[in-house]
Design a protein around this motif. Structure first.
Motif, PDB file in Angstrom:
ATOM      1  N   ASN A 203       0.610  -1.172   0.012  1.00  0.00           N
ATOM      2  CA  ASN A 203       0.593   0.018  -0.279  1.00  0.00           C
ATOM      3  C   ASN A 203       0.949   1.338   0.076  1.00  0.00           C
ATOM      4  N   ILE A 204       2.033   1.576   0.951  1.00  0.00           N
ATOM      5  CA  ILE A 204       2.550   2.627   0.544  1.00  0.00           C
ATOM      6  C   ILE A 204       3.031   2.624   0.016  1.00  0.00           C
TER       7      ILE A 204
ATOM      8  N   THR B 270       2.681   6.168  -2.931  1.00  0.00           N
ATOM      9  CA  THR B 270       4.089   7.297  -2.626  1.00  0.00           C
ATOM     10  C   THR B 270       4.242   7.608  -4.222  1.00  0.00           C
TER      11      THR B 270
ATOM     12  N   PHE C  50      -7.013   7.607   8.556  1.00  0.00           N
ATOM     13  CA  PHE C  50      -6.397   7.652   9.003  1.00  0.00           C
ATOM     14  C   PHE C  50      -5.514   7.728   7.171  1.00  0.00           C
TER      15      PHE C  50
ATOM     16  N   SER D 155      -4.125  10.960   6.829  1.00  0.00           N
ATOM     17  CA  SER D 155      -2.939  11.583   8.478  1.00  0.00           C
ATOM     18  C   SER D 155      -1.530  10.958   7.937  1.00  0.00           C
ATOM     19  N   PHE D 156      -1.117   9.731   7.546  1.00  0.00           N
ATOM     20  CA  PHE D 156      -0.865   9.094   7.611  1.00  0.00           C
ATOM     21  C   PHE D 156       0.267   9.648   6.506  1.00  0.00           C
TER      22      PHE D 156
ATOM     23  N   TYR E 196       1.755  13.129   7.407  1.00  0.00           N
ATOM     24  CA  TYR E 196       3.051  12.694   8.575  1.00  0.00           C
ATOM     25  C   TYR E 196       4.535  12.554   6.876  1.00  0.00           C
ATOM     26  N   ILE E 197       4.148  12.119   6.667  1.00  0.00           N
ATOM     27  CA  ILE E 197       5.583  11.681   5.894  1.00  0.00           C
ATOM     28  C   ILE E 197       5.091  12.989   4.204  1.00  0.00           C
TER      29      ILE E 197
ATOM     30  N   LEU F 236       3.016  14.146   2.468  1.00  0.00           N
ATOM     31  CA  LEU F 236       2.785  14.158   0.783  1.00  0.00           C
ATOM     32  C   LEU F 236       1.331  14.459   0.971  1.00  0.00           C
TER      33      LEU F 236
ATOM     34  N   LEU G  22      -1.078  18.024  13.007  1.00  0.00           N
ATOM     35  CA  LEU G  22      -1.270  16.737  13.092  1.00  0.00           C
ATOM     36  C   LEU G  22       0.016  16.654  13.539  1.00  0.00           C
TER      37      LEU G  22
END
Lengths: 351, 316, 381
Positions: free
Chosen positions: C226-227, C231, C312, C315-316, C319-320, C322, C335
């Motif tokens: 997924n990641i 990306t 989620f 947000s993820f 955080y990275i 993107l 956040l």
């Protein structure tokens, strides 16, 4: 009721379930004796309380079940009063059970060999080798070919009939005195059914077992039973020997059951019992079968019928047997059927 | 069995090949160029481009890249983060750290989840069950980075029980202590998921006939549950554990950045932002490889535990 | 067991007239349905209504949705009004003077006590509390709690959730961020379900070669971690709203498609479908009127459960690095910014963190309630 040597006595057993909607009265004062070496068949339609009665005897009622009244006497003990630990000394060892659906009764991911031997290891403290030896003997005895190879296989590698044989081996492993069979052939192919029935008959003879046989199939009953209890709505409505029930049925419900039995000879349309069983949350007053009964009397709706004695072995709970009652004969069609059966009986033995 | 493993390995290689190809093309087609520093003169830029074959058509670049990979095992060099160092050397030190917190948290959370789930099922509809269910819904719902933040603020900053961020130290105890909070915050979600699933499966097993049969054999209820129900319920739980392993490295990205762990997460973000193409490809490759490998291992484990799969029987 | 004895007093009182055949008004017939037929949806809603937790969760979701729509308009600050002079002000709400988190106060440590009267340094009325008094090297020191707003000259302002590092109002930004997060989540999930349903229906309905090819393709898509997919996707398409939505869909639709396909395999050969087919019903009608409605329960449930995961995932990405492009903000972006100043300004984390947690819990409870309502046999899984 024969007074010869009862091995298990059920007296006025009353079981109810605490369900979401209220208290469901599944068994309402059932009494019967099981004599040594006999096969007692309990017949009745779904929900009549026959399985619950036997789960109570086995002590495996679900958590929400309550035994309200009654006792189950076995070997000087009242089984309803035993603790779980005490019961474990009886279950499997002295009373064993064969389930309806062998597929769901066997643990799908445990080798059948282990499922057989674990009983032996628990109750008889046998070593693994001894237990395996005994298991192989039993497997051979119930007609499982190549027991050595089968021992290490999983349930899904067996056919339905073979699975049921495994369940029977598990039940027999510790030489129980009493075997409870809860519709053991219902989930099987018709072709396999008679084989399993013959097997049960055979091992019963060999080992002098006392068998309680639960079924809703009157054909199976005729084949197996020494004595028969007919249950309806949590009560026994008629009991007697096989001949009593098949040749001289007295209760209208028994009539209906017999009429509903498929019969290769008859050309008539198969009879079905009209209406539905009563809601056991609120069992009806009087005779529970009255609303579906073509021969219901007015009193059936008011008073519950007691047992009327027909012979030393034969009792039926219906007001029709009361001296005041009008004389009601069983349906003509059924009578013809019974006559036919009696004729056939010359070559076909029902014991 | 061996044939099955071979098939799976081949399929995995094919997937990896596709991933690398797609990654290469996507990264190369991106609008920004690798060297956009205006201070570099056009001549130097041309030289650099020629050196890395950036002046050739895309397909040719891909051919050169694949040739190097397949023949020499050369995945290229890092261009920006640590210039001229082979990409796997750059990655070398980062992978173990990331793998460590992910695998430890996942491996620890599964048995704990199973125990709590089993406990809740056996004590169904009691306060214990409701308590566990409450925590399950909290842990499943609230994202891991919120826990990470909470733990960092309270357990590390306010109470000082743990280092606030990752601490490099010769002393293993200090290092692992500083990895405790990130590992914990990663473990809560899988733990809750496993517990929830285990509870449902075990309740189903408890109502099954083979438990009744086991009891008619003369086992007490608890013994029957222990011998027959627990393992049977663990098998379907594997179904949700597999996807967890598939995502094994992805989950820690955020937690790594919160606790300043120099793992693959931060490296990936940096390399993406810096247009360090070969490094990015290598990182994506590692992510895919680890996830495909773990799924394969878990699938094989499945076959070991469940005879029906092993023998080619049907699943439940 | 009661056995009849004619002499038993119990039976002596029986009346002869009771012993005549009961006359019925009507024939005995099988039990008729006495309850009104209840539609599938109504039935599900009735069950849902009994689940208190899910109802509360639904109410909370509604409140959050309303606030995300109107929250940013509730004060005069725009979401991108920057003013570095008022950067990092803590939350201050009228009427909450007693609560340290919400009265705009900050603790300053180790101040010289003789300086406290200096109104140039500490404007009048800004010192709320003096504590921890100590003497260091003969100088009296203390910690003070100050009203940060008066201290920095914004005594009349009330930033309900405080301000961020650029002095932007966090109330406005949090609700606007929540709106963005919800839009992304809903859009992603609806696209996911829509595409998955169509894909799964075609594969499941036509079967054979079509199914083979379509499912192999889906398998390949799903084999990508997924990641990695997200990306690559955002790297290629940039971090606009649409790109982020698509990044969340690009792999997740496979799950929906598989689910729908399984439903089709279950129902497409059932008698009623065959019956409809023999009547010459068109494919589209078979798909949409006869087979797909069976899957409505699982679809709705899946949609609801997928929303928190999409929030989620978004947000993820934030955080990275993107996440959605500045100056726009999502909950994740807020956040991840707040995270960097967590130890200095924890309040910046508190509000979005609480909001996202409540939102996720509510969606999960709501989803669980729906699942139980639509499929009572699935309870608890």
């Amino acid at each position: 009721m024969s007074k010869n040597n009862p091995i298990l006595q059920v007296k006025d057993l009353t079981v109810s379930f605490n369900a979401f909607a209220g208290k469901v009265q599944a068994v309402r004062g059932v009494s019967f004796d099981l004599n040594k070496g006999e096969t007692l068949c309990i017949v009745g339609e779904s929900g009549s309380g026959k399985s619950v009665t036997n789960k109570a005897i086995m002590g495996i009622l679900s958590k929400n079940a309550v035994i309200d009244r009654g006792e189950i006497l076995y070997d000087g003990m009242d089984l309803t009063k035993l603790t779980e630990e005490q019961f474990c000394q009886i279950r499997g060892k002295r009373i064993a059970m064969v389930f309806q659906d062998p597929l769901s009764a066997l643990n799908p991911i445990m080798k059948v060999g282990k499922q057989i031997t674990e009983t032996l290891c628990v109750h008889q403290k046998l070593s693994h080798e001894q237990a395996k030896k005994r298991a192989l003997e039993l497997m051979a005895a119930v007609g499982i070919p190549e027991p050595e190879k089968r021992f290490d296989q999983y349930p899904f590698q067996f056919s339905g009939g073979m699975r049921q044989r495994i369940v029977i081996v598990i039940a027999l492993a510790c030489n129980p005195e009493i075997l409870i069979c809860d519709e053991p052939t219902t989930a099987l192919d018709v072709t396999i059914q008679s084989k399993i029935l013959d097997l049960i008959k055979e091992i019963k003879q060999e080992r002098n077992l006392s068998v309680i046989f639960i079924t809703h199939n009157m054909g199976v009953v005729a084949n197996m039973a020494d004595r028969i209890c007919v249950m309806y709505a949590g009560k026994i409505v008629e009991f007697g020997t096989c001949d009593d029930i098949f040749y001289h049925p007295a209760h209208p419900y028994t009539w209906a059951l017999l009429s509903a039995m498929p019969d290769s000879e008859s050309r008539e349309r198969l009879f079905s019992i009209p209406g539905a069983p009563p809601n056991m949350l609120m069992p009806p007053k009087g005779d529970a079968f009255a609303p579906r009964n073509h021969y219901a009397l007015d009193i059936d709706f008011k008073e519950e019928p007691p047992f009327f004695k027909l012979s030393d072995t034969h009792y039926a709970a219906t007001w029709l047997l009361h001296p005041y009652a009008p004389r009601v004969e069983m349906p003509e069609e059924l009578k013809r059927r019974i006559d036919r059966m009696v004729e056939e009986d010359m070559e076909y033995e029902c014991k | 069995m061996a044939r099955y493993v071979m098939q799976r390995l081949l399929a995995m290689l094919l997937t990896l090949f596709i991933i690398v190809t797609v990654a290469f093309l996507v990264i190369r087609l991106m609008p920004s160029s690798i060297y956009d520093d205006p201070t570099i003169s056009a001549e130097v830029l041309d030289m650099i481009q020629a050196k890395y074959h950036l002046d050739r058509p895309l397909i040719e670049q891909y051919g050169i890249f694949m040739k190097n990979v397949l023949l020499k095992g050369d995945w290229g060099i890092s261009m920006k983060i640590q210039p001229n160092i082979p990409v796997f050397q750059v990655l070398g030190g980062k992978v173990p750290l990331t793998l460590f917190i992910n695998l430890v948290s996942l491996l620890a959370s599964i048995p704990i989840g199973l125990v709590f789930g089993a406990f809740a099922a056996i004590k169904k509809n009691t306060m214990t069950d409701h308590g566990i269910s409450l925590f399950v819904i909290l842990f499943i719902s609230i994202p891991s980075f919120i826990y990470a933040t909470l733990l960092q603020y309270f357990a590390a900053y306010k109470f000082g029980w743990f280092p606030i961020t990752y601490t490099v130290s010769d002393m293993a105890s200090v290092k692992y202590l500083s990895l405790f909070l990130p590992t914990l915050s990663l473990a809560l979600d899988p733990m809750a998921k496993v517990a929830r699933y285990m509870r449902a499966e075990l309740i189903e097993s408890l109502n099954s006939e083979y438990i009744l049969l086991a009891r008619t054999k003369g086992f007490t209820r608890s013994k029957a549950i222990f011998r027959h129900a627990i393992r049977n319920s663990c098998i379907p739980v594997l179904n949700i554990v597999v996807p967890m392993f598939a995502n094994v490295l992805g989950g820690s990205l955020v937690v790594e950045s919160i606790f300043a762990i120099p793992g693959m997460g931060s490296l990936m973000i940096k390399s993406i932002n810096a247009n360090d193409h070969y490094l990015t490809i290598a990182i994506l490759l590692i992510y895919s490889l680890v996830s495909l490998m773990t799924v394969l291992v878990v699938d094989l484990l499945y076959a070991v535990i469940d005879p029906r799969v092993r023998m080619g029987g049907k699943k439940q | 067991m009661r056995i009849f004895k004619a002499t038993d007093p119990e039976y002596l009182s029986l009346k002869r007239e009771d012993f005549k055949l009961h006359t019925r008004e009507e024939e005995i017939h099988d039990a008729k349905f006495e309850t009104k037929p209840v539609g599938f949806f109504k039935d599900a809603m009735l069950r849902f209504g009994k689940n208190t937790a899910s109802i509360i969760a639904f109410a909370i979701i509604c409140i959050i949705v309303i606030l995300s729509a109107f929250g940013p308009m509730m004060n005069e600050y725009g979401y991108n009004d920057q003013d570095l002079d008022r950067a990092n002000l803590p939350a201050r709400i009228k009427g909450c003077e007693g609560i340290n988190l919400l009265n705009g106060s900050t603790v300053l440590k180790n101040r010289r006590k003789d300086n406290l009267d200096n109104t140039e340094k500490y404007p009048e009325g800004c010192i709320l509390d003096v504590f921890n008094e100590t003497v260091v090297n003969g100088v009296e020191m203390c910690d003070i709690r100050i009203d940060t707003y008066i201290y920095s000259g914004y005594g009349d302002d009330y930033f309900w959730f405080g301000t961020d590092y650029l002095g932007r109002d966090l109330w406005t930004r949090v609700w606007r961020g929540c709106r963005i997060s919800l839009i992304i989540a809903f859009a992603a999930v609806l696209t996911n379900v829509g595409f998955g349903v169509i894909y799964g229906s075609i594969a499941g309905y036509y079967g054979g070669m079509t199914d083979m090819v379509m499912m192999r393709f889906a398998e390949i898509v799903q084999a990508f971690p997924n990641i990695v997919v997200m990306t690559l996707f955002i790297m290629y398409f940039g971090n606009g709203l649409f790109a982020i939505i698509m990044a969340l869909v690009v792999r997740d639709w496979v799950g929906t498609a598989t689910l729908i396909r399984a439903q089709f395999y279950r129902f497409k050969d059932s008698e009623y479908v065959l019956a409809a087919r023999t009547l010459g019903t068109k494919d589209a009608v078979l798909i949409f009127r006869h087979i797909l409605p069976n899957a409505i329960g699982p679809i709705v449930t899946r949609t609801m459960i997928a929303i928190p995961s999409a929030i989620f995932a978004e947000s993820f990405l934030a955080y990275i690095g993107l996440g959605i492009r500045a100056p726009e903000a999502s909950l994740g972006v807020l956040l991840s910014h707040a995270q960097t100043v967590l130890l200095q300004y924890p309040y910046q984390t508190v509000f979005p963190a609480v909001l996202i947690s409540v939102l996720m819990i509510s969606f999960n409870l709501f989803g669980n309630g729906l699942r139980d309502a639509f499929d009572p046999t699935q309870r608890g899984t």
